[in-house]
Design a protein around this motif. Structure first.
Motif, PDB file in Angstrom:
ATOM      1  N   THR A  15       0.823  -1.204   0.000  1.00 50.54           N
ATOM      2  CA  THR A  15       0.000   0.000   0.000  1.00 50.54           C
ATOM      3  C   THR A  15       0.855   1.252   0.000  1.00 50.54           C
ATOM      4  O   THR A  15       1.970   1.261   0.527  1.00 50.54           O
ATOM      5  CB  THR A  15      -0.930   0.036   1.226  1.00 50.54           C
ATOM      6  N   HIS A  19      -4.032   3.434  -1.429  1.00 47.68           N
ATOM      7  CA  HIS A  19      -4.471   2.372  -2.330  1.00 47.68           C
ATOM      8  C   HIS A  19      -3.583   1.139  -2.163  1.00 47.68           C
ATOM      9  O   HIS A  19      -2.452   1.244  -1.697  1.00 47.68           O
ATOM     10  CB  HIS A  19      -4.427   2.840  -3.790  1.00 47.68           C
ATOM     11  N   ILE A  20      -4.125  -0.010  -2.572  1.00 46.99           N
ATOM     12  CA  ILE A  20      -3.326  -1.242  -2.607  1.00 46.99           C
ATOM     13  C   ILE A  20      -2.371  -1.145  -3.783  1.00 46.99           C
ATOM     14  O   ILE A  20      -2.760  -0.785  -4.899  1.00 46.99           O
ATOM     15  CB  ILE A  20      -4.238  -2.469  -2.745  1.00 46.99           C
TER      16      ILE A  20
END
Length: 237
Positions: A15, A19-20
Motif C-alpha cells: 500500500t 491504495h493497494i
C-alpha cells in the motif's frame, strides 16, 4: 538506497497509504487472470480438439489472434482503443467498465493467458493414451463421462510442466499493467525512480521482488508435479 527502502517499502509490498499497490496488486492481477483463464480454457480446449470444424474453428481463431498479437497491443486496444468508440461511451455499463484501467488490464491478461492455456491443454488432451479411453469405455462410461473423469484429469496432470511456464510468463507480463496506470510493482519502481533518481536501486528492488515470486511459483508447481505426476516417474526395482 536505505532511504529509498524506508520511503517506499510499503508501496512496493502492499500500500501507498491510500491504495493497494506493489506486490499485492501484481499477485491480484496474476491470480485473477490465471484463474479466470484456466476456467475458460478447459472447455475451450475440449472444443479445440473437436472434429467438428464449426466447434473447433472459432476456438482456433481466438487462440490464433491472441497468440499472434503482442499482449501490449491487446492491452492498448482494450484500454484506449475500445473506449474511443462512440458505441462504448454511449452504453453506461461498457463506459463504466472500460473506463477502469484495472478492468481493461484484467480482461486483456485473462484472454491472453486463456488463449495460450487452451492450446497447452488441447495438446495434452490429444496426447492422452488411447488405452485410458478404451478402459473407460470398457467400464461402460459414456463419452462425456469418460471425458470428465479420465481424459481431462489426465491431460491436466500431464500439462503441468508447460502450464507452469505459462504462469511464470504471465507473472512477467503483469509488468505491462503500468500502461493502464495500475499501481503494480513496476509502477511503484517508476515512481520511486522519478522521485529519487536512484534508477538501479528502484528497479533492482522490483527485479528482486519478481524473482522471489517466481521462485515461490516454481516451488509450488514442482511440488504439484511430484504429487500428481509421480506415476510417470521411473520405478526402481
Amino acid at each position: 538506497m536505505i532511504q529509498l527502502i524506508q520511503d517506499y517499502w510499503r508501496a512496493y509490498l502492499f500500500t501507498d497509504g491510500e491504495h493497494i499497490t506493489g506486490v499485492a496488486i501484481t499477485l491480484w492481477l496474476l491470480v485473477v487472470s490465471v484463474g479466470l483463464g484456466f476456467c475458460l480454457s478447459v472447455p475451450l480446449a475440449v472444443f479445440r480438439v473437436s472434429t467438428n470444424r464449426w466447434v473447433s474453428g472459432p476456438v482456433w481463431l481466438f487462440t490464433y489472434v491472441f497468440r499472434g498479437t503482442p499482449l501490449y497491443i491487446q492491452l492498448l486496444l482494450f484500454y484506449t482503443g475500445l473506449y474511443s468508440l462512440q458505441v462504448v461511451r454511449d452504453h453506461a455499463t461498457l463506459d463504466a467498465f472500460f473506463r477502469s484501467g484495472m478492468n481493461c488490464t484484467l480482461l486483456a491478461f485473462t484472454l491472453n493467458t486463456c488463449a495460450y492455456t487452451t492450446e497447452v491443454f488441447a495438446g495434452a488432451i490429444k496426447a492422452t493414451p488411447y488405452g485410458e479411453v478404451e478402459a473407460g469405455r470398457a467400464y461402460g462410461m459414456s463419452r462425456f463421462t469418460c471425458l470428465r473423469h479420465i481424459v481431462i484429469p489426465s491431460a491436466l496432470r500431464r500439462a503441468l510442466p508447460l502450464y507452469s511456464n505459462e504462469v511464470i510468463l504471465m507473472l512477467h507480463a503483469t509488468t505491462l499493467a503500468f500502461t493502464a496506470t495500475v499501481p503494480d510493482i513496476l509502477k511503484i519502481a517508476r515512481d520511486a525512480n522519478s522521485a529519487t533518481y536512484l534508477s538501479f536501486e528502484a528497479f533492482g528492488i522490483a527485479a528482486l521482488l519478481y524473482l522471489a515470486i517466481s521462485f515461490a511459483l516454481v516451488a509450488l508447481f514442482r511440488r504439484a508435479e511430484r504429487h500428481w505426476l509421480a506415476y510417470l516417474a521411473p520405478r526402481r526395482h
